[in-house]
Every structure is written in structure tokens, then in C-alpha cells.
Design an enzyme around this catalytic site. Structure first.
Site, mmCIF file in Angstrom:
data_model
loop_
_atom_site.group_PDB
_atom_site.id
_atom_site.type_symbol
_atom_site.label_atom_id
_atom_site.label_comp_id
_atom_site.label_asym_id
_atom_site.label_seq_id
_atom_site.Cartn_x
_atom_site.Cartn_y
_atom_site.Cartn_z
ATOM 1 N NE ARG A 143 -2.939 -5.741 -26.547
ATOM 2 C CZ ARG A 143 -2.669 -4.402 -27.000
ATOM 3 N NH1 ARG A 143 -2.242 -3.043 -25.789
ATOM 4 N NH2 ARG A 143 -2.768 -3.795 -28.265
ATOM 5 N NE ARG A 181 -7.327 -8.372 -26.235
ATOM 6 C CZ ARG A 181 -6.788 -8.068 -26.476
ATOM 7 N NH1 ARG A 181 -7.010 -7.682 -28.043
ATOM 8 N NH2 ARG A 181 -5.132 -8.194 -26.765
ATOM 9 C CG ASP A 194 -5.108 -8.635 -34.989
ATOM 10 O OD1 ASP A 194 -3.998 -9.162 -35.850
ATOM 11 O OD2 ASP A 194 -5.361 -8.844 -33.437
ATOM 12 N NE ARG A 235 0.045 -7.228 -34.263
ATOM 13 C CZ ARG A 235 -1.392 -7.114 -33.593
ATOM 14 N NH1 ARG A 235 -2.640 -7.156 -33.548
ATOM 15 N NH2 ARG A 235 -0.679 -6.530 -32.390
ATOM 16 C CB CYS A 276 -9.085 -0.745 -28.124
ATOM 17 S SG CYS A 276 -9.076 -2.420 -28.615
ATOM 18 C CD GLU A 289 -9.127 -8.120 -32.982
ATOM 19 O OE1 GLU A 289 -8.204 -7.674 -32.628
ATOM 20 O OE2 GLU A 289 -9.654 -8.901 -32.233
ATOM 21 C CG HIS A 333 -2.017 -1.423 0.525
ATOM 22 N ND1 HIS A 333 -3.286 -0.730 0.282
ATOM 23 C CD2 HIS A 333 -2.215 -2.157 1.570
ATOM 24 C CE1 HIS A 333 -3.843 -1.910 -0.144
ATOM 25 N NE2 HIS A 333 -3.048 -2.310 1.156
HETATM 26 C C1 PEP Z 1 -5.554 -4.694 -31.913
HETATM 27 O O1 PEP Z 1 -5.767 -5.593 -32.807
HETATM 28 O O2 PEP Z 1 -5.547 -3.086 -33.102
HETATM 29 C C2 PEP Z 1 -5.705 -5.169 -30.883
HETATM 30 C C3 PEP Z 1 -5.911 -4.017 -29.983
HETATM 31 O O3 PEP Z 1 -5.899 -6.466 -29.746
HETATM 32 P P1 PEP Z 1 -3.801 -6.635 -29.872
HETATM 33 O O4 PEP Z 1 -2.707 -5.896 -30.627
HETATM 34 O O5 PEP Z 1 -3.207 -7.154 -28.621
HETATM 35 O O6 PEP Z 1 -4.029 -7.951 -30.979
HETATM 36 MG MG MG Z 2 -5.876 -8.352 -32.152
#
Ligand code: PEP
Ligand code: MG
Length: 551
Positions: A294, A330, A452, A462, A499, A428, A188
Site C-alpha cells: 500500500r 499499488r 472495498d 466499512r 488481496c 474492488e 545490516h
Molecule cells: C481492499 O479494498 O480490499 C484493499 C485491499 O485495499 P484497501 O484495504 O487498502 O482499501
Molecule cells: Mg481498497
């Protein structure tokens, strides 16, 4: 110059003189008492006074650091009412005919030993708390005040360890930073330091005697403590501090302010986290909530499936720390680049297009249900929303909803409380975009995962560094998909946010405002700059130009 490495619990840079804080160790003597009844009354009197002191400390802490962080002093009050603790003290005075001080000190040592031997990290932390409350009673019994940190000139406080009550009593204007030899990042004290915004290091192996009164620098970003810094270090650190102060000033200007554009459009700016440790940065940057937790990182850090209880504790702690602000968690997004060996996944030619995320959850419902139970249970302790990753169809959402209903029915039949939970999906995949009109009728919100979405729209892995020059999230195909998703969300009366990393792209903030995005969830360190742009934008004036430029 001497350099020590510690673990940072709060960022920032401090430069100043060291003041070593030593606890006023209570020397407890054992002596025999003949009137044990009177001795118990003496203890009860001290306990009542301790409770009063803790109430005052609680009120002070609520004002300075907020209710959530102040709660520790309520826990201390509760500890003083703990029957096991009280029984042990009463019993020792009665049967061993010893003085109250001795009974309190011995009980304190025993309980602290018991707590620190527990496996549970939270319970381990309670060892420090039981010592802290016991010392308070001992100080009252011996007629003195519990030792506090007193300093005239602003100093860097260096101590072996600091109890929460000692931390909250620091005069904030006189404390530049603190550095402790012991302590843990979940204690704390660390939480209070973060909330107070004081750079702080723990686990720093400093020799207390040798640093007292010396000039020093605390770099809360790297966890470094420089004593007697040389000229060059001093110069670099002064520059770093200047930048840090600039950032803090920006924070000061924005803190507590709503994110409203010049023409009155409101938008939420939340933060993305992968771990409970990231919460420090979320608080530090004054994010309005958590837009993406996440949760798969909980699984990745373990050797085996995390249990319902393990997950529940984490989700609950996040919800409680965010104190009523929205926390969107998520569900498991494992697979592709995020692999845990105990899932025993088979080799796949195209893992990004493979058995992952919701596809695992729907085919292995025992894993999914464990997580959902933990999430719904935690929802009784804060403002939790759940979102599901990698959705491609309405059918998947219907299956998810059916499993969720089963979980809720199970919890209800077991009389386990849960709150009202908004449920949303990540958009996504191009498929989800194209059926977003139908999907919007099934859920409470959309959160667009542009990382994604870009990968699948442009057919570009990616993860492949060779393709970096082709990976263009500004591609009009991606941006138009975002627009379409937002429009379909609004048609169904639900909100839509972003996000993925694109949410923090400074070039695109004005476009996102122009197409009506309701929320941007970004890395904690980027919250403030996004908020600044929002406050400087006039959506009505800039919309046409933005749309022409990008779409
Ligand atoms: C995304 O795909 O934009 C996302 C936020 O999820 P992650 O990057 O964890 O796949
Ligand atoms: Mg994603």
C-alpha cells in the site's frame, strides 16, 4: 526483576543466561615511520588479507542467510577499494610519516563522522560499516584476529552494538537472542538477525556491567528485555515461547515448500505490507512474494509529496530485499479514510465515493508520473509489478496505459534502465466486476480488494462501527462477484488473486481454491495458516460441497 524496553527487529521469545559482549577495542598508537613506502606496503598487505577474510565471510553468509543479506560483505570489500578511503590512508602515511594503524584509525573516524552527519538514512548507516572494515584491517595489522563472540552455552548476547561481521560469525546454535544498546532497525545487522531468525532488540538502554551472567528473557514481540525475571513473568514467557516454537515448527515444515493442494493445484501465497518495516515479518513467515504494497503509506508519513528519489529508494529496497520474488506495488490510494493534509482535499459528503485513488492520479498526472517514474526505475532492481486501485472502467485503464507509455518513453530517452513490469488492476468496485471481461483484455492480472468490494456491493461504510453486524463479506453477492472476476480473468488468460482481508479468512480458503483463485495476499502473520490449509485441501473432492455451501 529489571525490565528494559527496546525496539524489536525480530520476533520470538528467548530465555537464558546473558553474555555481555565487549569489543576488543583496538588501542591505536601513533608513531613516526621513516620508510613510508614500506609502511604503505604493510597496509596494502593487510588490506589484501582483509579482502580475503571478507570473501570467506560472504561465502559463509550466502550459505546461512542468503545472497541478499550477505551482500553487505561485498559492500565491505568495495569499501576497501574506495579511492577516497585509500587516498586518505596513503596520504596520511606519506605526508605525516605515521604508522599504518594510525592512518587507518584516523581515516575511519573521519569517514564515520562524515557518514553519520548525512541526512540520508542509508548513508548514515554506512558509518558503522566503515568502522567495521577498518577494525578488520587494524586487527590484521596488529597480528590479532578481529574479535568475535565466543560462547559455550546458548546465551542471550547483550552488546553496546554489533557489526554485521560480528553478527554473522555468531554460532547460531549458541545464540538465543541478541540485545543491543545502539543500532538501528535498517542496519545490516538487524537485517541479518531477521534473516537468521534470532529474536533481537536494538536501542535497549541496558547497563552492560549489571546484567552479565544473569538469567533473562527477551520478548521479541513486545521489545521487552527482562533481567532476573520473577516467577510469574517466567511462567507467562515460557508459555509464550512454547506457542512461538509451535509456530516456528509449522514454519519449518512449510518453508521453501510450494503451496500445492492434495490433488496438485498450485496457488501463490503472498503478503500485504504498508511499510518497508513490514518486510521483516514477510521474510519471517516465508511469504512467496508481496501481493499488495500500500504505497500511500509513504505519502501519509510525510509532510509534503514524497519525491521521485525518496520513493525510488523505498521501492528499490523492497524489491532487493525480496530478492527476485514478486513485489506488487499499488499506486497511490489516497482519499476516503486515508488523508494527507498537503493534498488540500476539499470536504466531501461521501469521501468513500469521492475524489480518491486513481481519480486523483488521472486528474493530477504530475503526482502520478512521479510515482510511476520511481516504480519503473526501481523495477531494474527486482521483480516489481504495478497495480492500480479503484478502477471502474476500461477507459480509465486506457488513460493509465497512455501515461505509463509517456513515462517509459521519457526514461528511455534519458537512458534510465527499467525492467519488464506486469501491470494489473484492483477489482474492488462492482462496476469493475461487471466489466471484468473487457478489463481482463487490457491488463496482466487482477487483484480483488474485498474490503472495498464488500463496502460498495453491500452499500455499507466499512469505517462505521455501527454497521459492523451488517458488513458481511460472506454475502453470496460478494462471493459470486469474486467467482465472476476469476472466471473472466481466466477466459482472457490472466491470473486473479485476492488481496483484501477475506483472502485470509480460514473458512473460505477451500472455496477460493475451488473457484480457481490463483493467489492470496494476506497479512504476513497469516501466511502460514493459509498455506497449511492449502496443503490439506483436495479441490476436486471438495469443490461441489464448497460451491453449494457458499454461492
Ligand atoms: C481492499 O479494498 O480490499 C484493499 C485491499 O485495499 P484497501 O484495504 O487498502 O482499501
Ligand atoms: Mg481498497
Amino acid at each position: 526483576m529489571k525490565t528494559y524496553e527496546g525496539k524489536s527487529v525480530f520476533g520470538g521469545v528467548a530465555i537464558g543466561k546473558v553474555l555481555v559482549y565487549k569489543k576488543g577495542e583496538q588501542q591505536v598508537k601513533r608513531y613516526r615511520v621513516s620508510d613510508t613506502k614500506a609502511e604503505i606496503e604493510r597496509f596494502e598487505g593487510a588490506k589484501a588479507e582483509a579482502v580475503e577474510q571478507l570473501k570467506e565471510l560472504y561465502a559463509k553468509a550466502v550459505k546461512e542467510v542468503g545472497e541478499a543479506s550477505a551482500a553487505i560483505f561485498e559492500i565491505h570489500q568495495m569499501m576497501l577499494e574506495d579511492l577516497d578511503y585509500l587516498d586518505s590512508i596513503h596520504n596520511m602515511i606519506e605526508t605525516q610519516e605515521v604508522n599504518a594503524e594510525y592512518a587507518v584509525a584516523t581515516t575511519s573516524d573521519n569517514f564515520a563522522m562524515m557518514f553519520s552527519s548525512m541526512d540520508d538514512a542509508y548513508m548514515k548507516e554506512r558509518a558503522a560499516d566503515v568502522k567495521d572494515v577498518s577494525e578488520r584491517i587494524l586487527a590484521i595489522l596488529s597480528g590479532g584476529a578481529k574479535s568475535t563472540v565466543a560462547t559455550d552455552e546458548p546465551s542471550i548476547i547483550v552488546a553496546d552494538d554489533l557489526a554485521p561481521s560480528e553478527t554473522v560469525q555468531l554460532d547460531k546454535d549458541k545464540v538465543l537472542a541478541f540485545v543491543t544498546v545502539h543500532g538501528s532497525s535498517n542496519s545490516h545487522t538487524a537485517i541479518l538477525a531477521r534473516t537468521m531468525g534470532i529474536p533481537a532488540l536494538i536501542g535497549t538502554p541496558v547497563d552492560l556491567e549489571s546484567v552479565d551472567g544473569k538469567m533473562a528473557v527477551v520478548d521479541g514481540y513486545t521489545g521487552t528485555f527482562y533481567v532476573d525475571p520473577d516467577e510469574e513473568t517466567m511462567k507467562t514467557m515460557e508459555e509464550k515461547r512454547r506457542k512461538d516454537l509451535e509456530q516456528k515448527e509449522l514454519l519449518q515444515n512449510l518453508k521453501g515448500k510450494e503451496n500445492i493442494t492434495l490433488d496438485g493445484k498450485k496457488i501463490n501465497v503472498y503478503a500485504n505490507i504498508g511499510n518497508i518495516k513490514d518486510l521483516a515479518m514477510v521474510l519471517q513467515n516465508d511469504a512467496g512474494g508481496i501481493g499488495l504494497f500500500r504505497s500511500e503509506f509513504i505519502y501519509l508519513e510525510k509532510e509534503d509529496y514524497p519525491t521521485e528519489e525518496e520513493q525510488f529508494k523505498i521501492y528499490r529496497a523492497v524489491a532487493e530485499t525480496m530478492a527476485g520474488k514478486k513485489v506488487i506495488i499499488r499506486t497511490l490510494d489516497i482519499g476516503a479514510d486515508k488523508q494527507a493534509s498537503y493534498f488540500n482535499m476539499e470536504h466531501e459528503e461521501n469521501p468513500a465515493l469521492g475524489y480518491r485513488a486513481i481519480r486523483i492520479c488521472l486528474t493530477r498526472p504530475e503526482i502520478f508520473k512521479t510515482q510511476l517514474r520511481a516504480l519503473f526505475r526501481a523495477s531494474a532492481y527486482g521483480n516489481i509489478s504495478i497495480m492500480y486501485p479503484m478502477i471502474i472502467s476500461v477507459d480509465e485503464v486506457k488513460k493509465i496505459k497512455q501515461i505509463v507509455e509517456e513515462v517509459k518513453a521519457e526514461l528511455t530517452s534519458q537512458e534510465i534502465a527499467f525492467g519488464d513490469v506486469e501491470q494489473g488492476i484492483m477489482i474492488e468496485t462492482p462496476a469493475a466486476v461487471m466489466v471484468s471481461e473487457a478489463l481482463a483484455k487490457e491488463v496482466d492480472f487482477f487483484s480483488i480488494g474485498t474490503n472495498d468490494l464488500t463496502q460498495y456491493t453491500l452499500a455499507i461504510d466499512r469505517q462505521n462501527p455501527k454497521l459492523e453486524e451488517f458488513y458481511d463479506p460472506h454475502h453470496p453477492a460478494v462471493l459470486n462477484m469474486i467467482r465472476m472476476t476469476v472466471e473472466n480473468a481466466h477466459k482472457a488468460g490472466i491470473w486473479a488473486g485476492i488481496c483484501g482481508e477475506l483472502g485470509a479468512d480460514p473458512e473460505l480458503t477451500k472455496l477460493f481454491l475451488s473457484i480457481g483463485v490463483d493467489e492470496l495476499s494476506v497479512s504476513p502473520s497469516r501466511v502460514l495458516s493459509v498455506r497449511k490449509t492449502i496443503l490439506e485441501t483436495d479441490v476436486e473432492k471438495e469443490r461441489d460441497e464448497q460451491i453449494k455451501k457458499w454461492l
